[in-house]
Write a protein that holds these residues in place. Sequence first.
Motif, PDB file in Angstrom:
ATOM      1  N   ASN A 170       0.820  -1.211   0.000  1.00  0.00           N
ATOM      2  CA  ASN A 170       0.000   0.000   0.000  1.00  0.00           C
ATOM      3  C   ASN A 170       0.857   1.265   0.000  1.00  0.00           C
ATOM      4  OD1 ASN A 170      -1.830   1.904   2.308  1.00  0.00           O
ATOM      5  ND2 ASN A 170      -2.557   1.514   0.252  1.00  0.00           N
ATOM      6  N   VAL A 171       1.854   1.302   0.875  1.00  0.00           N
ATOM      7  CA  VAL A 171       2.720   2.481   0.969  1.00  0.00           C
ATOM      8  C   VAL A 171       3.543   2.640  -0.305  1.00  0.00           C
ATOM      9  CG1 VAL A 171       4.656   3.522   2.211  1.00  0.00           C
ATOM     10  CG2 VAL A 171       2.798   2.447   3.483  1.00  0.00           C
ATOM     11  N   LEU A 172       4.055   1.542  -0.837  1.00  0.00           N
ATOM     12  CA  LEU A 172       4.854   1.610  -2.065  1.00  0.00           C
ATOM     13  C   LEU A 172       4.035   2.168  -3.223  1.00  0.00           C
ATOM     14  CD1 LEU A 172       7.329   1.030  -3.803  1.00  0.00           C
ATOM     15  CD2 LEU A 172       6.520  -1.328  -4.044  1.00  0.00           C
ATOM     16  N   LEU A 173       2.839   1.639  -3.416  1.00  0.00           N
ATOM     17  CA  LEU A 173       2.000   2.112  -4.514  1.00  0.00           C
ATOM     18  C   LEU A 173       1.650   3.586  -4.349  1.00  0.00           C
ATOM     19  CD1 LEU A 173      -0.403  -0.946  -4.956  1.00  0.00           C
ATOM     20  CD2 LEU A 173       1.429  -0.229  -6.500  1.00  0.00           C
ATOM     21  N   THR A 174       1.367   3.983  -3.106  1.00  0.00           N
ATOM     22  CA  THR A 174       1.052   5.390  -2.849  1.00  0.00           C
ATOM     23  C   THR A 174       2.234   6.282  -3.190  1.00  0.00           C
ATOM     24  OG1 THR A 174      -0.487   4.782  -1.081  1.00  0.00           O
ATOM     25  CG2 THR A 174       0.307   7.044  -1.104  1.00  0.00           C
ATOM     26  N   ARG A 175       3.440   5.869  -2.776  1.00  0.00           N
ATOM     27  CA  ARG A 175       4.640   6.661  -3.040  1.00  0.00           C
ATOM     28  C   ARG A 175       4.976   6.723  -4.524  1.00  0.00           C
ATOM     29  NH1 ARG A 175       5.040  10.013   1.020  1.00  0.00           N
ATOM     30  NH2 ARG A 175       5.296   8.978   3.009  1.00  0.00           N
ATOM     31  N   LEU A 176       4.576   5.700  -5.259  1.00  0.00           N
ATOM     32  CA  LEU A 176       4.848   5.701  -6.696  1.00  0.00           C
ATOM     33  C   LEU A 176       3.854   6.566  -7.465  1.00  0.00           C
ATOM     34  CD1 LEU A 176       5.839   1.978  -7.357  1.00  0.00           C
ATOM     35  CD2 LEU A 176       7.350   3.973  -7.304  1.00  0.00           C
ATOM     36  N   GLY A 177       2.802   7.006  -6.787  1.00  0.00           N
ATOM     37  CA  GLY A 177       1.845   7.897  -7.424  1.00  0.00           C
ATOM     38  C   GLY A 177       0.476   7.308  -7.667  1.00  0.00           C
ATOM     39  N   VAL A 178       0.251   6.050  -7.282  1.00  0.00           N
ATOM     40  CA  VAL A 178      -1.071   5.452  -7.420  1.00  0.00           C
ATOM     41  C   VAL A 178      -2.009   6.142  -6.418  1.00  0.00           C
ATOM     42  CG1 VAL A 178      -2.431   3.329  -7.247  1.00  0.00           C
ATOM     43  CG2 VAL A 178      -0.089   3.252  -8.128  1.00  0.00           C
ATOM     44  N   PRO A 179      -3.184   6.583  -6.874  1.00  0.00           N
ATOM     45  CA  PRO A 179      -4.083   7.332  -5.975  1.00  0.00           C
ATOM     46  C   PRO A 179      -4.737   6.451  -4.917  1.00  0.00           C
ATOM     47  CG  PRO A 179      -5.148   6.996  -8.092  1.00  0.00           C
ATOM     48  CD  PRO A 179      -3.732   6.506  -8.253  1.00  0.00           C
ATOM     49  N   LEU A 180      -3.934   6.029  -3.936  1.00  0.00           N
ATOM     50  CA  LEU A 180      -4.421   5.223  -2.822  1.00  0.00           C
ATOM     51  C   LEU A 180      -4.011   5.894  -1.514  1.00  0.00           C
ATOM     52  CD1 LEU A 180      -3.428   1.606  -3.952  1.00  0.00           C
ATOM     53  CD2 LEU A 180      -5.742   2.517  -3.807  1.00  0.00           C
ATOM     54  N   PRO A 181      -4.907   5.971  -0.541  1.00  0.00           N
ATOM     55  CA  PRO A 181      -4.507   6.508   0.766  1.00  0.00           C
ATOM     56  C   PRO A 181      -3.763   5.438   1.554  1.00  0.00           C
ATOM     57  CG  PRO A 181      -6.813   5.871   0.821  1.00  0.00           C
ATOM     58  CD  PRO A 181      -6.340   5.624  -0.591  1.00  0.00           C
ATOM     59  N   SER A 182      -2.722   5.809   2.268  1.00  0.00           N
ATOM     60  CA  SER A 182      -1.966   4.833   3.058  1.00  0.00           C
ATOM     61  C   SER A 182      -2.212   4.979   4.555  1.00  0.00           C
ATOM     62  CB  SER A 182      -0.462   4.964   2.770  1.00  0.00           C
ATOM     63  OG  SER A 182      -0.045   6.303   2.854  1.00  0.00           O
ATOM     64  N   ALA A 183      -2.619   6.163   5.001  1.00  0.00           N
ATOM     65  CA  ALA A 183      -2.853   6.382   6.433  1.00  0.00           C
ATOM     66  C   ALA A 183      -3.939   5.462   7.010  1.00  0.00           C
ATOM     67  CB  ALA A 183      -3.192   7.842   6.698  1.00  0.00           C
ATOM     68  N   PRO A 184      -5.091   5.256   6.326  1.00  0.00           N
ATOM     69  CA  PRO A 184      -6.118   4.393   6.921  1.00  0.00           C
ATOM     70  C   PRO A 184      -5.632   2.977   7.208  1.00  0.00           C
ATOM     71  CG  PRO A 184      -7.067   5.689   5.149  1.00  0.00           C
ATOM     72  CD  PRO A 184      -5.582   5.905   5.092  1.00  0.00           C
ATOM     73  N   LEU A 185      -4.816   2.415   6.301  1.00  0.00           N
ATOM     74  CA  LEU A 185      -4.319   1.061   6.537  1.00  0.00           C
ATOM     75  C   LEU A 185      -3.342   1.036   7.699  1.00  0.00           C
ATOM     76  CD1 LEU A 185      -4.392  -1.861   5.653  1.00  0.00           C
ATOM     77  CD2 LEU A 185      -2.523  -1.376   4.054  1.00  0.00           C
ATOM     78  N   LEU A 186      -2.528   2.080   7.845  1.00  0.00           N
ATOM     79  CA  LEU A 186      -1.617   2.146   8.986  1.00  0.00           C
ATOM     80  C   LEU A 186      -2.386   2.268  10.301  1.00  0.00           C
ATOM     81  CD1 LEU A 186       1.186   4.503   7.612  1.00  0.00           C
ATOM     82  CD2 LEU A 186       1.400   2.077   8.155  1.00  0.00           C
ATOM     83  N   VAL A 187      -3.475   3.025  10.278  1.00  0.00           N
ATOM     84  CA  VAL A 187      -4.307   3.143  11.480  1.00  0.00           C
ATOM     85  C   VAL A 187      -4.908   1.786  11.836  1.00  0.00           C
ATOM     86  CG1 VAL A 187      -6.431   4.145  12.399  1.00  0.00           C
ATOM     87  CG2 VAL A 187      -4.819   5.587  11.150  1.00  0.00           C
ATOM     88  N   PHE A 188      -5.419   1.089  10.836  1.00  0.00           N
ATOM     89  CA  PHE A 188      -5.977  -0.249  11.075  1.00  0.00           C
ATOM     90  C   PHE A 188      -4.897  -1.194  11.588  1.00  0.00           C
ATOM     91  CE2 PHE A 188      -6.799  -4.525   9.201  1.00  0.00           C
ATOM     92  CZ  PHE A 188      -7.819  -4.903  10.064  1.00  0.00           C
ATOM     93  N   ALA A 189      -3.702  -1.141  10.975  1.00  0.00           N
ATOM     94  CA  ALA A 189      -2.604  -1.989  11.441  1.00  0.00           C
ATOM     95  C   ALA A 189      -2.251  -1.664  12.881  1.00  0.00           C
ATOM     96  CB  ALA A 189      -1.384  -1.802  10.534  1.00  0.00           C
ATOM     97  N   GLY A 190      -2.278  -0.374  13.247  1.00  0.00           N
ATOM     98  CA  GLY A 190      -2.000   0.011  14.626  1.00  0.00           C
ATOM     99  C   GLY A 190      -3.003  -0.555  15.608  1.00  0.00           C
TER     100      GLY A 190
END
Length: 211
Positions: A20-40
Motif C-alpha cells: 500500500n505504501v509503495l504504490l502510494t509513493r509511486l503515485g497510485v491514488p491510494l490513501p496509506s494512512a487508513p491502513l496504517l491506522v488499522f494496522a496500529g
Amino acid sequence: MIQIPPSAIVQWGGAAVFANVLLTRLGVPLPSAPLLVFAGSVVATGRLSFAHVLFAALCGALLGDGVWFAAGRLYGRRLVAALSRRSYAVDSGMRTAGELFERHGAPIVALSKFVPGLGLVTPPLMGTTQIAVVAFFLWDTAGIVAWASFWTLGGALFERQLHLAVMALESHGATVVDLLAALALLYCAYRLTRRREPRARSGSHSRDGGG
C-alpha cells in the motif's frame, strides 16, 4: 462482505502495508494512512508487531521515494516540468516544495511527509537539486519513521474506538476492508477532481476573456 481471518492479518499484515505504501509513493491514488491506522489497532491486540509494521512502511516508502529521486537525478527539470503539466495539484506542490527547500533546506524532505500534496512531489524535485544522496535518504528515513509511527500509534491508541466502529460496520453487513476500499475510491475521486480543476478554471477564464 469481505472477511479477514486473524491468521491472514498476522501473515499478510506487513506485506499489505508495504504494498500500500509503495504504490502510494509511486503515485497510485491510494490513501496509506487508513491502513496504517488499522494496522496500529491490530498491533494493540498483540496480533501484529509494531516493528514489523514500521519496517514494512519504511521499506515501501523508501523504495518509492528512491525511484522518484533517481528519476529526478536522471531527467532533471524535464521530469519536473512533465509532472507539473499533469495537474494543478502537482504543479502547485512542486512550487511549494521548491520554495520551502530554498528557505529551510534538507529538513523539508522529512517535513513533507506530513503536508498533503508534498510527500509525492518532493523526492523527484530533490533529485534535481544539489542535495547529497546520503542527506536525502537520512531526512527521508526520519520523516517516514515519524509519519508511519504517528498513524500506527494513533491506531493503537484508539483501538477500542476503532473496534467499536468495526462492530458497527459489521452490524450493517460491512467490514473494515469494505471501509478501506470505500476510502480508496473516495481518495481516487478526489485526486481526479484535483487534476481537472485547472482545466475547468482555464476554460472559464477563456470564456470570460472571449466575451
